[in-house]
Design an enzyme around this catalytic site. Structure first.
Site, PDB file in Angstrom:
ATOM      1  N   GLY A 322       0.823  -1.199   0.000  1.00  0.00           N
ATOM      2  CA  GLY A 322       0.000   0.000   0.000  1.00  0.00           C
ATOM      3  C   GLY A 322       0.854   1.243   0.000  1.00  0.00           C
ATOM      4  O   GLY A 322       1.946   1.268  -0.575  1.00  0.00           O
ATOM      5  N   GLU A 323       0.345   2.301   0.630  1.00  0.00           N
ATOM      6  CA  GLU A 323       1.030   3.605   0.760  1.00  0.00           C
ATOM      7  C   GLU A 323       1.075   4.388  -0.540  1.00  0.00           C
ATOM      8  O   GLU A 323       1.424   5.555  -0.545  1.00  0.00           O
ATOM      9  CB  GLU A 323       2.487   3.448   1.245  1.00  0.00           C
ATOM     10  CG  GLU A 323       2.695   2.764   2.554  1.00  0.00           C
ATOM     11  CD  GLU A 323       4.173   2.677   2.942  1.00  0.00           C
ATOM     12  OE1 GLU A 323       5.033   3.184   2.168  1.00  0.00           O
ATOM     13  OE2 GLU A 323       4.470   2.118   4.001  1.00  0.00           O
ATOM     14  N   GLY A 324       0.783   3.756  -1.675  1.00  0.00           N
ATOM     15  CA  GLY A 324       1.044   4.361  -2.976  1.00  0.00           C
ATOM     16  C   GLY A 324       2.322   3.844  -3.597  1.00  0.00           C
ATOM     17  O   GLY A 324       2.756   4.332  -4.642  1.00  0.00           O
TER      18      GLY A 324
END
Length: 357
Positions: A322-324
């Site tokens: 995740g997180e980008g």
């Protein structure tokens, strides 16, 4: 206060343009290469040109937007990590030590982190130095309620979070938005939204998240079933978002709607950001015309979510951070697609003979 009943979803226009598409395809077909030999890079160049409405697309001032929030469901043991990790990771983003921080820095992506509903207060920062991560405080509440006992958000809270997403994107420069998120238990939110909006069994859409073992996954599924049962009447996209979602997901829904309205290229990361796009696309289907899906996550359910949106991701690296992070890793492919359109010679300009039958 905002009411979902009064919240006006912006009309997202169909940007289909057959003449532009034909011109872009002609340009690609006449580059000095065998027809179609750059594969998916060609379809990516076509998509970017369609979104930006030009035969010479240029990606300007790309923005990585990471939305963070906590979830009442976390107290039920649906994650391998405690909810404190959410605020700790927000601090890590801002300090430049997280994966998305490193990758954003590497690729020249401006990083904005939004506190949408983190349980612990995040201290405001002085004005960030140029190029440093920026923090925006848009906290609706310190975490959602426990969705297994009733709605995670009130309609007003959900509408407020969506509006925050709209306003954040409206204030950001550039023509490309990369989506990221942080929130312990938010894979549960993504699973719930997919199960409800697509009518899929929880067993098919629920995975290990941050690293649950088999027993943990079974416990997670049981809690998620309680959430679906407790919110059985929440069947429309906005009602499901309020009942099952999180502040960071709702903020991303608003961000996606605004970015689509402005015809920005939207680079979608993994399972959770895809859930926000799923909700937004159920509200306004033309949102998907503006989206580039960065990767297929290793999280169970993401392939099914991508299929719901007929999305073909660029990468398949087994990512589930995740997180980008996946959006940042895919970013150079978008730059390469634009470079091929802009700089690669045509057969005619290079004096190269075309293929013969």
């Amino acid at each position: 206060m905002h009411s979902l009943a009064q919240f006006t979803v912006p009309a997202i226009a169909d940007i289909s343009d057959a003449p532009l598409t034909a011109r872009l395809q002609h340009l690609l077909d006449n580059k000095t290469k065998p027809l179609g030999s750059l594969g998916r890079l060609e379809s990516l160049a076509l998509r970017i040109g369609q979104v930006l409405g030009t035969e010479a697309p240029a990606l300007l001032q790309p923005q990585m937007l990471v939305c963070a929030g906590d979830h009442g469901l976390a107290a039920k043991g649906v994650s391998a990590f405690p909810s404190d990790v959410t605020w700790q990771m927000v601090e890590n983003f801002l300090a430049g030590g997280a994966a998305v921080s490193v990758l954003a820095r590497q690729h020249g992506l401006a990083l904005t982190v939004v506190d949408c509903g983190v349980a612990k207060p995040i201290a405001p920062r002085d004005a960030a130095a140029p190029g440093a991560p920026q923090l925006l405080l848009r906290k609706v509440a310190p975490g959602t309620a426990d969705a297994s006992a009733g709605p995670a958000m009130t309609a007003e809270q959900c509408a407020q979070a969506i509006t925050h997403g709209v306003e954040v994107v409206r204030a950001l420069p550039g023509n490309a938005l990369l989506l990221g998120e942080m929130g312990i238990a938010n894979t549960s939110v993504a699973s719930l939204l997919l199960a409800r909006l697509a009518g899929l069994p929880l067993a098919d859409v629920t995975g290990a998240g941050t690293g649950l073992d088999a027993a943990g996954i079974e416990r997670k599924r049981a809690v998620l079933q309680q959430a679906l049962d407790a919110n059985a009447e929440a069947t429309t996209p906005l009602a499901a978002l309020a009942a099952l979602g999180g502040y960071e997901v709702a903020t991303l829904v608003g961000a996606v709607l605004q970015a689509a309205l402005e015809r920005r290229v939207i680079v979608v990361d993994g399972f959770i950001t895809s859930a926000a796009v799923l909700v937004a696309s159920r509200l306004q289907p033309a949102v998907l015309q503006r989206c580039v899906f960065a990767h297929r996550s290793g999280e169970r359910g993401h392939s099914l979510m991508l299929a719901q949106m007929q999305a073909e991701p660029l990468l398949d690296l087994g990512l589930r951070l995740g997180e980008g992070s996946g959006a940042a890793l895919a970013w150079p492919l978008l730059q390469s697609a634009c470079a091929v359109l802009a700089e690669m010679a045509s057969f005619e300009s290079a004096g190269v003979a075309t293929q013969t039958a």
